[in-house]
Scaffold this motif. Sequence first.
Motif, PDB file in Angstrom:
ATOM      1  N   PRO A 174       4.255  16.299   7.605  1.00 61.53           N
ATOM      2  CA  PRO A 174       5.417  15.812   7.184  1.00 61.53           C
ATOM      3  C   PRO A 174       4.236  14.881   5.653  1.00 61.53           C
ATOM      4  O   PRO A 174       4.629  14.501   4.745  1.00 61.53           O
ATOM      5  CB  PRO A 174       5.684  14.309   7.993  1.00 61.53           C
ATOM      6  N   HIS A 175       2.589  14.894   6.173  1.00 66.68           N
ATOM      7  CA  HIS A 175       2.360  14.234   5.857  1.00 66.68           C
ATOM      8  C   HIS A 175       1.592  15.050   5.093  1.00 66.68           C
ATOM      9  O   HIS A 175       0.694  14.915   3.312  1.00 66.68           O
ATOM     10  CB  HIS A 175       0.887  13.277   6.537  1.00 66.68           C
TER      11      HIS A 175
ATOM     12  N   ARG B  55       5.536  15.846  13.601  1.00 61.68           N
ATOM     13  CA  ARG B  55       6.256  15.220  13.505  1.00 61.68           C
ATOM     14  C   ARG B  55       5.560  13.848  12.935  1.00 61.68           C
ATOM     15  O   ARG B  55       5.476  13.010  11.699  1.00 61.68           O
ATOM     16  CB  ARG B  55       6.741  13.866  14.951  1.00 61.68           C
ATOM     17  N   HIS B  56       3.679  14.047  12.430  1.00 56.02           N
ATOM     18  CA  HIS B  56       2.714  13.184  12.629  1.00 56.02           C
ATOM     19  C   HIS B  56       2.504  14.137  11.497  1.00 56.02           C
ATOM     20  O   HIS B  56       0.980  13.299  10.705  1.00 56.02           O
ATOM     21  CB  HIS B  56       2.021  13.100  13.699  1.00 56.02           C
TER      22      HIS B  56
ATOM     23  N   ARG C 223       4.813   7.458   7.373  1.00 60.42           N
ATOM     24  CA  ARG C 223       6.658   7.405   7.112  1.00 60.42           C
ATOM     25  C   ARG C 223       6.973   6.913   8.177  1.00 60.42           C
ATOM     26  O   ARG C 223       8.706   7.407   7.703  1.00 60.42           O
ATOM     27  CB  ARG C 223       6.291   9.176   7.022  1.00 60.42           C
TER      28      ARG C 223
ATOM     29  N   GLY D 182       3.114  10.449   2.259  1.00 62.35           N
ATOM     30  CA  GLY D 182       5.022  11.147   2.408  1.00 62.35           C
ATOM     31  C   GLY D 182       5.229  10.295   0.621  1.00 62.35           C
ATOM     32  O   GLY D 182       4.332  10.200  -0.947  1.00 62.35           O
TER      33      GLY D 182
ATOM     34  N   HIS E   5       3.059  -0.695   5.602  1.00 58.92           N
ATOM     35  CA  HIS E   5       2.555  -1.002   4.493  1.00 58.92           C
ATOM     36  C   HIS E   5       3.208  -1.902   4.050  1.00 58.92           C
ATOM     37  O   HIS E   5       2.375  -2.614   3.222  1.00 58.92           O
ATOM     38  CB  HIS E   5       2.240   0.389   3.280  1.00 58.92           C
TER      39      HIS E   5
ATOM     40  N   LEU F 271       3.230  16.719   2.911  1.00 60.63           N
ATOM     41  CA  LEU F 271       4.209  17.376   2.544  1.00 60.63           C
ATOM     42  C   LEU F 271       4.575  16.639   0.535  1.00 60.63           C
ATOM     43  O   LEU F 271       4.766  18.363   0.441  1.00 60.63           O
ATOM     44  CB  LEU F 271       5.978  16.267   2.083  1.00 60.63           C
TER      45      LEU F 271
ATOM     46  N   ASP G  19       2.065  18.790  22.179  1.00 65.91           N
ATOM     47  CA  ASP G  19       1.215  19.073  20.796  1.00 65.91           C
ATOM     48  C   ASP G  19       2.326  19.385  19.721  1.00 65.91           C
ATOM     49  O   ASP G  19       1.561  18.736  18.017  1.00 65.91           O
ATOM     50  CB  ASP G  19      -0.160  20.283  21.215  1.00 65.91           C
TER      51      ASP G  19
ATOM     52  N   ARG H 181       0.953  -1.369  -0.195  1.00 67.14           N
ATOM     53  CA  ARG H 181       0.238  -0.195   0.170  1.00 67.14           C
ATOM     54  C   ARG H 181       0.871   1.659   0.257  1.00 67.14           C
ATOM     55  O   ARG H 181       1.939   1.203   0.344  1.00 67.14           O
ATOM     56  CB  ARG H 181      -0.762   0.121   1.400  1.00 67.14           C
TER      57      ARG H 181
ATOM     58  N   GLU I 297      -4.306   5.570   2.732  1.00 72.60           N
ATOM     59  CA  GLU I 297      -4.395   4.157   2.574  1.00 72.60           C
ATOM     60  C   GLU I 297      -6.127   3.374   2.198  1.00 72.60           C
ATOM     61  O   GLU I 297      -6.344   3.781   2.531  1.00 72.60           O
ATOM     62  CB  GLU I 297      -3.510   3.168   3.547  1.00 72.60           C
TER      63      GLU I 297
ATOM     64  N   GLU J 230      -5.167   7.405  13.460  1.00 67.97           N
ATOM     65  CA  GLU J 230      -5.639   6.794  14.385  1.00 67.97           C
ATOM     66  C   GLU J 230      -3.760   7.126  14.850  1.00 67.97           C
ATOM     67  O   GLU J 230      -3.620   6.726  16.326  1.00 67.97           O
ATOM     68  CB  GLU J 230      -5.772   5.603  14.047  1.00 67.97           C
ATOM     69  N   TYR J 231      -3.105   7.553  14.248  1.00 68.76           N
ATOM     70  CA  TYR J 231      -1.594   7.495  14.558  1.00 68.76           C
ATOM     71  C   TYR J 231      -1.484   8.492  15.382  1.00 68.76           C
ATOM     72  O   TYR J 231      -0.518   8.567  16.437  1.00 68.76           O
ATOM     73  CB  TYR J 231      -0.455   7.020  13.726  1.00 68.76           C
TER      74      TYR J 231
ATOM     75  N   SER K 230      -4.179   2.494  10.152  1.00 63.68           N
ATOM     76  CA  SER K 230      -3.964   3.713  10.302  1.00 63.68           C
ATOM     77  C   SER K 230      -3.729   3.533  12.172  1.00 63.68           C
ATOM     78  O   SER K 230      -3.051   5.131  12.390  1.00 63.68           O
ATOM     79  CB  SER K 230      -5.206   4.869  10.070  1.00 63.68           C
ATOM     80  N   SER K 231      -2.833   2.789  12.771  1.00 65.10           N
ATOM     81  CA  SER K 231      -2.604   3.631  14.258  1.00 65.10           C
ATOM     82  C   SER K 231      -1.003   3.500  13.903  1.00 65.10           C
ATOM     83  O   SER K 231      -0.554   3.963  14.874  1.00 65.10           O
ATOM     84  CB  SER K 231      -2.998   2.288  14.966  1.00 65.10           C
ATOM     85  N   LEU K 232      -0.762   2.581  13.058  1.00 64.34           N
ATOM     86  CA  LEU K 232       0.689   3.907  13.078  1.00 64.34           C
ATOM     87  C   LEU K 232       1.239   4.796  11.596  1.00 64.34           C
ATOM     88  O   LEU K 232       1.207   3.854  11.016  1.00 64.34           O
ATOM     89  CB  LEU K 232       1.556   1.946  12.423  1.00 64.34           C
ATOM     90  N   ASP K 233       1.821   5.171  11.602  1.00 62.00           N
ATOM     91  CA  ASP K 233       2.239   6.469  11.366  1.00 62.00           C
ATOM     92  C   ASP K 233       3.368   5.792  10.042  1.00 62.00           C
ATOM     93  O   ASP K 233       3.968   5.265  10.090  1.00 62.00           O
ATOM     94  CB  ASP K 233       3.456   7.945  11.789  1.00 62.00           C
TER      95      ASP K 233
END
Lengths: 375, 287, 256
Positions: A283-284, A279-280, B106, A18, B151, A286, A273, A13, A372, A261-262, B101-104
């Motif tokens: 970057p997404h 970090r989370h 990247r 990114g 992934h 980007l 925060d 996937r 995804e 969720e991450y 989706s619980s793990l980033d």
Amino acid sequence: MTKETKLSQEGHRPAGGGISPSAFRNFRKKHAAVFCCVVLLLLYGSALFADFLSPYSYDNEDRNYSYCPPTRIYFTDDQGRITAPFVPAVQLTFDQNHQRVYQSDRGQKYPVRFFVQGDSYKLLGLIPLKVRLFGVGSPGRLHIWGADSRGRDIFSRILYGARVSLSIGLIGVLISFSIGLLVGGIAGYFGGKIDNALMRLCEMFMMVPGFYLMLALRSAVPDDFNSFQVYLSVVIILSFIGWAGLARIIRGMSISLREREYVLAARAMGLSDLTIIRRHILPHTLSYSLVAVMLSIPGYILGEAALSLIGLGIQDPVASWGNMLSDAMGIVYIQFAPWILLPGFFIFLTVISFNVIGDALRDSLDPLLRMEVKE
Amino acid sequence: MLLELKDVRKCFPGKRRLFHPIREDVRAVDDVSLQVREGENLGLVGESGCGKTTLARLILKLTPMDSGAIIFEGRDISSLGQNKMRPIRRNLQMVFQDPYSSLDPRFTVRGILQEAQDILRQDSSKGKEAQRVELLKAVGLEEDALNRFPHEFSGGERQRIAIARALVFNPRLLILDEAVSSLDVLVQQQIIDLLGDLQKRFHTTYLFISHNLRIARKISSRVAVMFKGKIVETAPTEELFRHPVHPYTRALLSAAMDYQVASANDDMTLERGLSLVEKGPGHFVYC
Amino acid sequence: MLAIQNLSIRIPDENSGRLLLDHVGFDIQKEEIFSLVGGSGSGKTTIGLAVLRLLSEALKMESGVIKFEGQDLLGFSKERMRALRGKEIGMVFQEPLHAFNPLFRVGAQIDEVLRFHTALSRKDRQERVIDLLRQVGIPDALRVECLYPHQLSGGMRQRAMIAQAIAASPKLLIADEPTSNLDVTLQAKIMDLFRKLKSELKISILLITHDLGLVKHLADKIAVLYEGKIVESGKIQEVMEHPKNDFTKLLLRTIT
């Protein structure tokens, strides 16, 4: 690989938001974009080494060569024999219409040489040098793309001008995007009053028509600034205008990203925060941001050109593509000295290249912008 | 007593629009009281919309509570701010529902575990890598997983990584919010088995939230049934399955175990104002 | 009614490719609920799509015969297949939100099926849509018919999808994980509905799932799929009580 039964299927996937290796593959296939990358690399490279590559410094003027057409390099002498390339002596005269005519006298030759001594400069700002890639010994002058009203070599000034015009685009974009990302990320993540306040701020900036805001800010700059300070002021002014649009879009993305969720998991672990945003979330964004950067650099380049054209940007004698074009304001000049327009062509070339690259980036990153896919 | 909830309430405001009849506030969590004892896994079951996920988020202070008290390890954490909660979070971790989706995406697995480790502020980096490898092995993954991205793994494997991440903290209470619901039955069984093994090793207590009664039965010592924001019945697991009392519990069991529709109730209503009454040893029913 | 023999489908990759289905074969009779059970990646969804010839072009069918009512489906032209889908064989998918077009009302989408496959007048179609929705257990069909897919609850969407699938009175319904995303009570209702479809409407059902518990209470026959191969098959009672294959035993363990 694992103790789990082989029921599981390995998915491939795309990483959400990114940039993955397949994006590069896609991009390489777009030949127009790759070509434009090369073009831009050449332009920026030339700007970097402008001193070395140009025969003259940007302020080297000689009124005897005012509006001199591109110098013709001869490979045969007046008897038709092949010789080393040379440039004839040139005399400025006026014809019956008071137009400039340059007559060349092949008898007097000035050979074109490589690695000649020319105006001094500092390579990369550090090493003092005098050697330039090519040129002719004085009093001959080599204007491969002609000269402007004061007899300054256009080719050289285009190279020096590239420094200003191209760098303003990059630096301006970097500043506004940093501001935009930060503001958008924070506004989207926190929501509520913070979001409200920041978005209203954005709207205030977006409300004023860009060009007028630019003029207003420029008029606030003190008159006695030297050219470098003016340059900085122009950069900052341009970046002031550009950040708001990006901030709004990043804010929208941030709102949806914070529900992932991450992000929740990161909060559950106790991360602060700002760390989470940095970090989370950011970057997404980007892939979107990168495309937006590419597509807005032309705006900055054109903004500087516009300011300089009307005399409010980079001042003479420092060369910028914009202020070089102010020489071309008048049909008379264009008619009799069309080489004056060359800076315009380079602006065009740069803008088109950034746009093509931006579009190609967007196309190659697009499937990866989607979330995804579930099993 | 590891975790205790007292009359926890969370309402979501009803939408108010001009010219429309006022919609009532939704009581997602309606004065819920719960107890989780150390070593005694609690299964919280209920169908979608009953409020169990909201409850999980309230416990972790990811959503603010309207009223009530949350007491963790004897300490009232109801009104603690972010900074004070941080040390407490180490003992209170969660594994989320969606492995996708619980793990980033990247981050590599190493990066994901590292982030958790950094919060704990351990010193030697050599020790950290060793710990990462050990955790992965404990959840049934190989060392080379460290270099890969989420992934590249299947759903079940990703949940293992999520469990490993939670275990970095060695929490005393681990909340699993529908952690196996999106996996297929065989993988579910594997994860349940894994959780059982890990419990013996790490001495964690589980709060297992699920809509799947069968699975909850396999891992819980006690079960609490939630319906429309309220706990309607709670009892030791086997007791609940053999002698369900509340009509909703019976409908749920009949559907889950026998796939029979107990009654034509799309809209079983919940009376307000009743309370939990003890109907048997440790067996409480809302009536 | 449906006879599959020797079906092999390969997914090509850099090497010789992976066999998604390996000489799979089974039969479904009239008024029978046949369940195909396997884990994710076992190829079970592929079979459902293969019957309706909805497989992606990338997949290669290496061998196999699919016969529906004695006729070889693999030899059908595109037009005949289109006429068959929906009218003779209906399909219900796992995720109802994806199966419906979010821009159109539910009633209109069911109506679309009727328009394509039947010659009913507009009024008759409208009546049939309401009728169908009621049959699948949605009592206030008149209201639901006018709603958009996202306005329905999960259970209702699933039922609406079933309504759409049986609209043209197919003889066979292929249900691919029809209840995976639903709550237990809804699951029980859908299963009730399937029982009704079989007994009252005489529709055969190919039930594809990974949940043996579901199958135990609903199906007549079962085939267990593991990595593309059928490892065990037979009558439900038989297989459940006397499983021969290790994988089947593993599956059974999950429903104890």
